[in-house]
Design an enzyme around this catalytic site. Structure first.
Site, PDB file in Angstrom:
ATOM      1  N   CYS A 116       2.266  -3.547  58.044  1.00  0.00           N
ATOM      2  CA  CYS A 116       2.329  -5.011  58.179  1.00  0.00           C
ATOM      3  C   CYS A 116       1.242  -5.572  59.089  1.00  0.00           C
ATOM      4  O   CYS A 116       0.962  -6.768  59.052  1.00  0.00           O
ATOM      5  CB  CYS A 116       3.706  -5.430  58.669  1.00  0.00           C
ATOM      6  SG  CYS A 116       5.038  -4.725  57.705  1.00  0.00           S
ATOM      7  N   HIS A 255       3.510 -12.375  61.499  1.00  0.00           N
ATOM      8  CA  HIS A 255       3.954 -11.564  60.366  1.00  0.00           C
ATOM      9  C   HIS A 255       5.369 -12.011  59.987  1.00  0.00           C
ATOM     10  O   HIS A 255       6.230 -12.181  60.853  1.00  0.00           O
ATOM     11  CB  HIS A 255       3.931 -10.087  60.760  1.00  0.00           C
ATOM     12  CG  HIS A 255       4.630  -9.207  59.780  1.00  0.00           C
ATOM     13  ND1 HIS A 255       4.434  -9.320  58.425  1.00  0.00           N
ATOM     14  CD2 HIS A 255       5.540  -8.213  59.947  1.00  0.00           C
ATOM     15  CE1 HIS A 255       5.192  -8.437  57.804  1.00  0.00           C
ATOM     16  NE2 HIS A 255       5.878  -7.751  58.701  1.00  0.00           N
ATOM     17  N   ASN A 285       9.373 -10.173  53.328  1.00  0.00           N
ATOM     18  CA  ASN A 285       8.347  -9.435  54.050  1.00  0.00           C
ATOM     19  C   ASN A 285       7.393  -8.805  53.033  1.00  0.00           C
ATOM     20  O   ASN A 285       7.798  -7.910  52.296  1.00  0.00           O
ATOM     21  CB  ASN A 285       9.035  -8.372  54.912  1.00  0.00           C
ATOM     22  CG  ASN A 285       8.061  -7.547  55.729  1.00  0.00           C
ATOM     23  OD1 ASN A 285       6.858  -7.569  55.496  1.00  0.00           O
ATOM     24  ND2 ASN A 285       8.602  -6.793  56.678  1.00  0.00           N
TER      25      ASN A 285
HETATM   26  O1  UT7 Z   1       7.550  -5.379  58.903  1.00  0.00           O
HETATM   27  C1  UT7 Z   1       8.340  -4.433  59.546  1.00  0.00           C
HETATM   28  C2  UT7 Z   1       9.489  -4.134  58.663  1.00  0.00           C
HETATM   29  N1  UT7 Z   1      10.783  -4.077  59.247  1.00  0.00           N
HETATM   30  C3  UT7 Z   1      11.473  -5.080  59.776  1.00  0.00           C
HETATM   31  O2  UT7 Z   1      11.004  -6.150  60.048  1.00  0.00           O
HETATM   32  C4  UT7 Z   1      12.917  -4.840  60.015  1.00  0.00           C
HETATM   33  C5  UT7 Z   1      13.374  -5.092  61.408  1.00  0.00           C
HETATM   34  N2  UT7 Z   1      14.807  -5.044  61.450  1.00  0.00           N
HETATM   35  C6  UT7 Z   1      15.573  -6.065  60.993  1.00  0.00           C
HETATM   36  O3  UT7 Z   1      15.059  -7.073  60.538  1.00  0.00           O
HETATM   37  C7  UT7 Z   1      17.073  -5.971  61.133  1.00  0.00           C
HETATM   38  O4  UT7 Z   1      17.386  -4.839  61.908  1.00  0.00           O
HETATM   39  C8  UT7 Z   1      17.809  -5.885  59.762  1.00  0.00           C
HETATM   40  C9  UT7 Z   1      17.687  -7.224  59.059  1.00  0.00           C
HETATM   41  C10 UT7 Z   1      17.192  -4.781  58.912  1.00  0.00           C
HETATM   42  C11 UT7 Z   1      19.271  -5.615  59.994  1.00  0.00           C
HETATM   43  O5  UT7 Z   1      19.837  -6.575  60.851  1.00  0.00           O
HETATM   44  P1  UT7 Z   1      20.796  -6.120  62.062  1.00  0.00           P
HETATM   45  O6  UT7 Z   1      21.296  -7.348  62.684  1.00  0.00           O
HETATM   46  O7  UT7 Z   1      19.986  -5.182  62.901  1.00  0.00           O
HETATM   47  O8  UT7 Z   1      21.953  -5.435  61.286  1.00  0.00           O
HETATM   48  P2  UT7 Z   1      22.495  -3.947  61.436  1.00  0.00           P
HETATM   49  O9  UT7 Z   1      21.482  -2.981  60.956  1.00  0.00           O
HETATM   50  O10 UT7 Z   1      23.023  -3.811  62.800  1.00  0.00           O
HETATM   51  O11 UT7 Z   1      23.677  -3.966  60.420  1.00  0.00           O
HETATM   52  C12 UT7 Z   1      24.842  -4.708  60.665  1.00  0.00           C
HETATM   53  C13 UT7 Z   1      25.820  -4.434  59.541  1.00  0.00           C
HETATM   54  C14 UT7 Z   1      25.997  -2.953  59.235  1.00  0.00           C
HETATM   55  O12 UT7 Z   1      27.343  -2.751  58.948  1.00  0.00           O
HETATM   56  P3  UT7 Z   1      28.316  -2.061  60.022  1.00  0.00           P
HETATM   57  O13 UT7 Z   1      27.712  -0.715  60.267  1.00  0.00           O
HETATM   58  O14 UT7 Z   1      28.265  -2.972  61.212  1.00  0.00           O
HETATM   59  O15 UT7 Z   1      29.616  -2.038  59.310  1.00  0.00           O
HETATM   60  C15 UT7 Z   1      25.177  -2.759  57.985  1.00  0.00           C
HETATM   61  O16 UT7 Z   1      25.681  -1.717  57.177  1.00  0.00           O
HETATM   62  O17 UT7 Z   1      25.321  -5.038  58.338  1.00  0.00           O
HETATM   63  C16 UT7 Z   1      25.355  -4.078  57.297  1.00  0.00           C
HETATM   64  N3  UT7 Z   1      24.277  -4.375  56.372  1.00  0.00           N
HETATM   65  C17 UT7 Z   1      24.416  -5.260  55.365  1.00  0.00           C
HETATM   66  N4  UT7 Z   1      25.466  -6.024  54.974  1.00  0.00           N
HETATM   67  C18 UT7 Z   1      25.279  -6.829  53.914  1.00  0.00           C
HETATM   68  C19 UT7 Z   1      23.013  -3.887  56.342  1.00  0.00           C
HETATM   69  N5  UT7 Z   1      22.337  -4.428  55.319  1.00  0.00           N
HETATM   70  C20 UT7 Z   1      23.176  -5.288  54.695  1.00  0.00           C
HETATM   71  C21 UT7 Z   1      23.055  -6.146  53.594  1.00  0.00           C
HETATM   72  N6  UT7 Z   1      24.113  -6.905  53.244  1.00  0.00           N
HETATM   73  N7  UT7 Z   1      21.901  -6.271  52.886  1.00  0.00           N
END
Ligand code: UT7
Length: 328
Positions: A116, A255, A285
């Protein structure tokens, strides 16, 4: 005061494929919801390239617009640098395929791999080639067909990414001039965001395919924490190198990964969101393409006037980070 007077952006371009994949479409593919995606990321929809549309095709479409905007003929280009993590083939470089399609016979061409941060790594590379006198007119591209490496069954990643391309032509100029750059990397965190299979470590085999190692893998939470710190720190470094303060910045072009990362970066820099450009709701993204597409939309919308100071900033796999300050 400025590190590099006299090299600037002569024209920009972008290309987004026409197919739209909305959050509601994703609800039918994995267990997710529009509400979850919007509140956790800010993304509403993203674009997907057609089956027969490759990274080089999107790059060429963006390039043609940037060449036209800058009044440059392809045969006048000395250099093409293309940032991508989704090349048409592992090698030769997609930049060479783009060179051929454009008919830029005089240009040398190569890819950069900084995920990125790629567009800004490319911009910095071209800037330095021009400063050194090795090139005079350079085409910088960020182009991605991320849909080709996404596991469409993995809700943790498939909701985040989209396809597209951004382009800029660089050359001697006092307008849209590069004032300073700052780049950084931390290979110690490489495993947080990577495609594990298909390289020399794990060549493609029935086992790598069965394990899904040809898909993008990400530790989202860890990447998030890193991103919030790295984006603000990179911008601060580049702003200071330009002899400026964050409050001097008219527009931050970050980004476009996640609205929460963008907001946290703005907060650390004490910039109000009115001074931050956001289009991730429309495209998700697009990795290396993201900053290039945003820059072209800023130009098209006429958001800046001569003399405005602009901060471009990105982070990505590697891990990598980058910031470039421009004087419009
Ligand atoms: O350019 C670089 C590329 N990468 C990035 O920019 C990613 C950086 N990270 C992020 O943007 C965030 O960490 C995410 C958007 C990927 C995730 O957000 P989060 O607030 O960190 O959520 P989390 O990973 O803590 O997940 C919370 C919950 C989990 O469930 P449990 O374990 O709490 O029951 C996940 O399984 O949300 C669940 N989850 C979803 N639920 C519905 C993860 N993905 C999804 C989804 N829909 N698509």
């Amino acid at each position: 005061m400025s590190e590099a007077p006299g090299v600037g952006i002569l024209g920009t371009g972008s290309y987004l494929p026409s197919r739209v994949l909305s959050n509601f479409d994703l609800e039918k593919m994995v267990e997710t919801s529009d509400e979850w995606i919007r509140t956790r990321t800010g993304i509403r929809e993203r674009r997907l390239a057609a089956g027969g549309e490759f990274t080089s095709d999107m790059a060429v479409a963006a390039a043609r617009r940037a060449l036209e905007a800058s009044g440059t003929r392809p045969e006048d280009l000395d250099m093409i640098v293309n940032a991508t993590i989704t090349p048409d083939m592992p090698w030769p470089s997609t930049a060479c395929l783009i060179q051929e399609k454009l008919g830029a016979a005089k240009a040398f061409a190569f890819d950069v791999s900084a995920a990125c941060s790629g567009f800004l790594y490319g911009l910095t590379t071209a800037h330095n080639f021009i400063l050194s006198g090795t090139a005079s007119r350079a085409l910088v591209l960020g182009a991605e067909k991320l849909s080709s490496i996404i596991d469409w069954k993995d809700r943790n990643t498939c909701v985040l990414f989209g396809d597209g391309a951004g382009a800029a032509v660089l050359g001697p100029s006092e307008r849209r001039r590069v004032l300073s750059v700052h780049l950084g990397s931390d290979g110690g965190a490489a495993e947080l965001l990577c495609m594990p299979g298909g390289g020399s470590r794990r060549p493609t085999s029935p086992e790598t395919l069965a394990g899904g190692l040809h898909f993008l893998k990400m530790e989202g939470k860890e990447v998030f924490k890193f991103a919030v710190k790295a984006m603000a720190a990179a911008a601060e470094e580049a702003i200071a190198k330009a002899g400026l303060k964050p409050s001097d910045i008219r527009l931050l072009i970050p980004h476009q990964a996640n609205i929460r990362i963008v907001e946290a970066t703005a907060k650390r820099l004490e910039l109000p969101m009115e001074k931050v450009f956001v289009n991730l709701d429309k495209y998700g993204n697009t990795s290396a393409a993201s900053v290039g597409i945003a820059l072209d939309e800023v130009e098209a919308q006429g958001l800046l006037k001569p003399g405005d100071k602009v901060a471009l900033v990105a982070f990505g796999a590697g891990l990598t980070w980058a910031s470039v300050i421009l004087e419009w």
